[in-house]
Design a protein around this motif. Structure first.
Motif, PDB file in Angstrom:
ATOM      1  N   ILE A  31      34.420 -25.223  11.706  1.00 52.00           N
ATOM      2  CA  ILE A  31      34.804 -26.293  10.793  1.00 52.00           C
ATOM      3  C   ILE A  31      35.422 -25.709   9.538  1.00 52.00           C
ATOM      4  CG2 ILE A  31      33.886 -28.070   9.251  1.00 52.00           C
ATOM      5  CD1 ILE A  31      31.930 -28.820  11.457  1.00 52.00           C
ATOM      6  N   SER A  32      34.852 -24.622   9.021  1.00 50.01           N
ATOM      7  CA  SER A  32      35.396 -23.974   7.816  1.00 50.01           C
ATOM      8  C   SER A  32      36.796 -23.460   8.077  1.00 50.01           C
ATOM      9  CB  SER A  32      34.477 -22.834   7.374  1.00 50.01           C
ATOM     10  OG  SER A  32      33.209 -23.321   6.971  1.00 50.01           O
ATOM     11  N   GLN A  33      37.026 -22.895   9.265  1.00 53.18           N
ATOM     12  CA  GLN A  33      38.360 -22.412   9.621  1.00 53.18           C
ATOM     13  C   GLN A  33      39.365 -23.557   9.669  1.00 53.18           C
ATOM     14  OE1 GLN A  33      36.833 -20.068  13.189  1.00 53.18           O
ATOM     15  NE2 GLN A  33      38.583 -18.798  12.597  1.00 53.18           N
ATOM     16  N   ILE A  34      38.953 -24.688  10.257  1.00 55.70           N
ATOM     17  CA  ILE A  34      39.849 -25.849  10.324  1.00 55.70           C
ATOM     18  C   ILE A  34      40.170 -26.359   8.933  1.00 55.70           C
ATOM     19  CG2 ILE A  34      39.989 -28.262  11.056  1.00 55.70           C
ATOM     20  CD1 ILE A  34      38.426 -27.470  13.568  1.00 55.70           C
ATOM     21  N   ASP A  35      39.152 -26.457   8.087  1.00 57.60           N
ATOM     22  CA  ASP A  35      39.366 -26.953   6.715  1.00 57.60           C
ATOM     23  C   ASP A  35      40.349 -26.057   5.955  1.00 57.60           C
ATOM     24  OD1 ASP A  35      37.647 -29.040   7.150  1.00 57.60           O
ATOM     25  OD2 ASP A  35      35.932 -28.100   6.157  1.00 57.60           O
ATOM     26  N   ALA A  36      40.197 -24.752   6.122  1.00 53.65           N
ATOM     27  CA  ALA A  36      41.097 -23.817   5.441  1.00 53.65           C
ATOM     28  C   ALA A  36      42.518 -23.973   5.942  1.00 53.65           C
ATOM     29  CB  ALA A  36      40.608 -22.388   5.640  1.00 53.65           C
ATOM     30  N   HIS A  37      42.691 -24.236   7.220  1.00 49.21           N
ATOM     31  CA  HIS A  37      44.025 -24.386   7.803  1.00 49.21           C
ATOM     32  C   HIS A  37      44.679 -25.702   7.392  1.00 49.21           C
ATOM     33  CE1 HIS A  37      47.174 -23.584  10.788  1.00 49.21           C
ATOM     34  NE2 HIS A  37      47.111 -24.855  11.097  1.00 49.21           N
ATOM     35  N   VAL A  38      43.893 -26.761   7.419  1.00 55.67           N
ATOM     36  CA  VAL A  38      44.436 -28.089   7.112  1.00 55.67           C
ATOM     37  C   VAL A  38      44.741 -28.241   5.625  1.00 55.67           C
ATOM     38  CG1 VAL A  38      43.876 -30.556   7.055  1.00 55.67           C
ATOM     39  CG2 VAL A  38      43.364 -29.198   9.102  1.00 55.67           C
ATOM     40  N   ASN A  39      43.875 -27.665   4.798  1.00 55.80           N
ATOM     41  CA  ASN A  39      44.041 -27.828   3.355  1.00 55.80           C
ATOM     42  C   ASN A  39      44.888 -26.711   2.750  1.00 55.80           C
ATOM     43  OD1 ASN A  39      42.353 -30.081   3.443  1.00 55.80           O
ATOM     44  ND2 ASN A  39      40.509 -28.812   3.277  1.00 55.80           N
TER      45      ASN A  39
ATOM     46  N   ALA B   7      20.495 -22.933  20.231  1.00 56.94           N
ATOM     47  CA  ALA B   7      20.991 -24.128  19.533  1.00 56.94           C
ATOM     48  C   ALA B   7      21.377 -23.797  18.100  1.00 56.94           C
ATOM     49  CB  ALA B   7      19.938 -25.229  19.571  1.00 56.94           C
ATOM     50  N   GLU B   8      20.579 -22.971  17.438  1.00 55.54           N
ATOM     51  CA  GLU B   8      20.889 -22.595  16.058  1.00 55.54           C
ATOM     52  C   GLU B   8      22.142 -21.727  15.990  1.00 55.54           C
ATOM     53  OE1 GLU B   8      17.291 -20.869  14.608  1.00 55.54           O
ATOM     54  OE2 GLU B   8      16.433 -22.812  14.037  1.00 55.54           O
ATOM     55  N   LYS B   9      22.319 -20.852  16.975  1.00 50.76           N
ATOM     56  CA  LYS B   9      23.548 -20.044  17.032  1.00 50.76           C
ATOM     57  C   LYS B   9      24.769 -20.949  17.217  1.00 50.76           C
ATOM     58  CE  LYS B   9      21.562 -15.790  18.974  1.00 50.76           C
ATOM     59  NZ  LYS B   9      21.480 -14.931  20.186  1.00 50.76           N
ATOM     60  N   SER B  10      24.627 -21.952  18.066  1.00 50.42           N
ATOM     61  CA  SER B  10      25.741 -22.886  18.282  1.00 50.42           C
ATOM     62  C   SER B  10      26.057 -23.637  16.993  1.00 50.42           C
ATOM     63  CB  SER B  10      25.386 -23.874  19.394  1.00 50.42           C
ATOM     64  OG  SER B  10      25.241 -23.206  20.627  1.00 50.42           O
ATOM     65  N   GLY B  11      25.016 -24.043  16.267  1.00 46.98           N
ATOM     66  CA  GLY B  11      25.227 -24.732  15.002  1.00 46.98           C
ATOM     67  C   GLY B  11      25.969 -23.861  14.000  1.00 46.98           C
ATOM     68  N   ALA B  12      25.603 -22.585  13.931  1.00 48.66           N
ATOM     69  CA  ALA B  12      26.281 -21.665  13.018  1.00 48.66           C
ATOM     70  C   ALA B  12      27.738 -21.465  13.432  1.00 48.66           C
ATOM     71  CB  ALA B  12      25.553 -20.328  13.000  1.00 48.66           C
ATOM     72  N   ARG B  13      27.989 -21.394  14.737  1.00 48.23           N
ATOM     73  CA  ARG B  13      29.363 -21.234  15.224  1.00 48.23           C
ATOM     74  C   ARG B  13      30.190 -22.467  14.899  1.00 48.23           C
ATOM     75  NH1 ARG B  13      30.966 -18.368  20.915  1.00 48.23           N
ATOM     76  NH2 ARG B  13      33.200 -18.831  20.908  1.00 48.23           N
ATOM     77  N   ILE B  14      29.585 -23.631  15.003  1.00 45.97           N
ATOM     78  CA  ILE B  14      30.281 -24.871  14.663  1.00 45.97           C
ATOM     79  C   ILE B  14      30.640 -24.895  13.180  1.00 45.97           C
ATOM     80  CG2 ILE B  14      29.899 -27.355  14.335  1.00 45.97           C
ATOM     81  CD1 ILE B  14      28.406 -27.298  17.039  1.00 45.97           C
ATOM     82  N   ASP B  15      29.705 -24.517  12.328  1.00 45.61           N
ATOM     83  CA  ASP B  15      29.973 -24.487  10.886  1.00 45.61           C
ATOM     84  C   ASP B  15      31.139 -23.564  10.565  1.00 45.61           C
ATOM     85  OD1 ASP B  15      27.896 -26.246  10.422  1.00 45.61           O
ATOM     86  OD2 ASP B  15      26.443 -24.686   9.888  1.00 45.61           O
ATOM     87  N   ALA B  16      31.169 -22.408  11.228  1.00 46.69           N
ATOM     88  CA  ALA B  16      32.253 -21.453  10.990  1.00 46.69           C
ATOM     89  C   ALA B  16      33.592 -22.021  11.441  1.00 46.69           C
ATOM     90  CB  ALA B  16      31.958 -20.144  11.721  1.00 46.69           C
TER      91      ALA B  16
ATOM     92  N   ARG C 205      35.914 -33.805  13.772  1.00 48.78           N
ATOM     93  CA  ARG C 205      34.947 -34.893  13.937  1.00 48.78           C
ATOM     94  C   ARG C 205      34.039 -34.635  15.140  1.00 48.78           C
ATOM     95  NH1 ARG C 205      39.551 -37.906  12.428  1.00 48.78           N
ATOM     96  NH2 ARG C 205      40.081 -38.308  14.611  1.00 48.78           N
ATOM     97  N   GLU C 206      34.639 -34.132  16.197  1.00 48.96           N
ATOM     98  CA  GLU C 206      33.859 -33.819  17.396  1.00 48.96           C
ATOM     99  C   GLU C 206      32.868 -32.687  17.110  1.00 48.96           C
ATOM    100  OE1 GLU C 206      35.447 -33.831  21.751  1.00 48.96           O
ATOM    101  OE2 GLU C 206      35.753 -31.806  20.948  1.00 48.96           O
ATOM    102  N   LEU C 207      33.291 -31.711  16.346  1.00 46.88           N
ATOM    103  CA  LEU C 207      32.412 -30.592  15.996  1.00 46.88           C
ATOM    104  C   LEU C 207      31.223 -31.058  15.164  1.00 46.88           C
ATOM    105  CD1 LEU C 207      35.048 -27.848  15.115  1.00 46.88           C
ATOM    106  CD2 LEU C 207      33.481 -27.834  17.064  1.00 46.88           C
ATOM    107  N   ILE C 208      31.462 -31.993  14.252  1.00 44.93           N
ATOM    108  CA  ILE C 208      30.365 -32.523  13.435  1.00 44.93           C
ATOM    109  C   ILE C 208      29.327 -33.195  14.326  1.00 44.93           C
ATOM    110  CG2 ILE C 208      29.766 -34.274  11.718  1.00 44.93           C
ATOM    111  CD1 ILE C 208      32.435 -33.630  10.331  1.00 44.93           C
ATOM    112  N   ALA C 209      29.798 -33.987  15.298  1.00 45.09           N
ATOM    113  CA  ALA C 209      28.875 -34.639  16.234  1.00 45.09           C
ATOM    114  C   ALA C 209      28.129 -33.596  17.064  1.00 45.09           C
ATOM    115  CB  ALA C 209      29.655 -35.583  17.156  1.00 45.09           C
ATOM    116  N   ASN C 210      28.821 -32.543  17.486  1.00 46.85           N
ATOM    117  CA  ASN C 210      28.169 -31.479  18.234  1.00 46.85           C
ATOM    118  C   ASN C 210      27.133 -30.751  17.385  1.00 46.85           C
ATOM    119  OD1 ASN C 210      29.676 -32.026  20.495  1.00 46.85           O
ATOM    120  ND2 ASN C 210      31.121 -30.352  20.207  1.00 46.85           N
ATOM    121  N   GLY C 211      27.444 -30.585  16.103  1.00 49.99           N
ATOM    122  CA  GLY C 211      26.497 -29.933  15.209  1.00 49.99           C
ATOM    123  C   GLY C 211      25.201 -30.726  15.094  1.00 49.99           C
TER     124      GLY C 211
END
Length: 232
Positions: free
Chosen positions: A224-232, A213-222, A36-42
């Motif tokens: 989030i994908s890692q977290i989703d893969a781990h949680v699911n 800023a765009e690099k940070s956004g891409a890092r955040i997306d990556a 959730r924090e990452l989404i806000a940062n994105g």
């Protein structure tokens, strides 16, 4: 006796399994908080990228107006562009509290994915560094140091100016004089090489800010994908 021993061992196994499920649930909850924090940062970095793009576009237009014996079609447009060069998005800065809490609690060691674990451990320091970089970019103001020698800032701030707060701008427009009693030398400003150099620096800094800023956004997306893969 064997039945009693077996029952005791089974009880221990059930307790251990229950404790493990509880621990896993706490780790998942912590990861969901980080997500959730990452989404806000994105959203923050997306807004920052747009703000830097806006500044750069104003600077590019200004650079088409500077030079010896400039032709001035609209002083109002020049004032507006100077204000845009000051533009700063009024956004809450990014945070890393959830990731920091996960690290401080020691729960991060229970994240089985080593790549995710390393990415989470590095995240708070990365956010701090990005905030420092973006703050330094906003301090680039060589164009302003030259501008104030030629034109009154009062009239520029009535249009848009330095503040990101609409409330502050509205109050300024309400209480400040309609115009400065000092004349503006816009021809002198646009024909000043140091002003042009300052605008150029501001544009370059803004392009760097947009890229960061765009690099940070891409890092955040990556992440989030890692977290989703781990949680699911």
């Amino acid at each position: 006796a064997l039945v009693i021993v077996g029952s005791i061992l089974l009880a221990f196994a059930i307790d251990a399994a229950w404790a493990k499920r509880q621990e896993d649930g706490e780790v998942i909850a912590a990861l969901e908080s980080v997500r959730r924090e990452l989404i806000a940062n994105g959203e923050y970095f997306e807004g920052i990228a747009a703000a830097h793009r806006r500044v750069a576009e104003a600077g590019f237009e200004m650079l088409t107006l500077t030079g010896p014996q400039p032709e001035i079609e609209s002083e109002e447009r020049i004032k507006f562009l100077i204000g845009e060069l000051w533009y700063r998005a009024g956004l809450e800065p990014p945070g890393s509290g959830a990731a920091a809490a996960l690290i401080a609690s020691g729960r991060i060691s229970e994240v089985q994915d080593s790549d995710l674990r390393q990415a989470l451990a590095a995240w708070p320091a990365y956010i701090d560094r990005q905030r420092e970089i973006l703050d330094l970019i906003y301090l680039e103001n060589r164009f302003h140091e030259r501008m104030v020698l030629f034109v009154p800032q009062l009239e520029i701030d009535r249009l848009n100016g330095r503040g990101s707060s609409e409330t502050a701008r509205a109050r300024f427009r309400e209480e400040a004089p309609e115009a400065s009693r000092f004349p503006g030398d816009y021809e002198g400003l646009l024909s000043d090489l140091e002003f042009e150099n300052g605008v150029t620096s501001r544009v370059t800094s803004s392009l760097i800010g947009e890229d960061e800023a765009e690099k940070s956004g891409a890092r955040i997306d990556a992440l989030i994908s890692q977290i989703d893969a781990h949680v699911n």
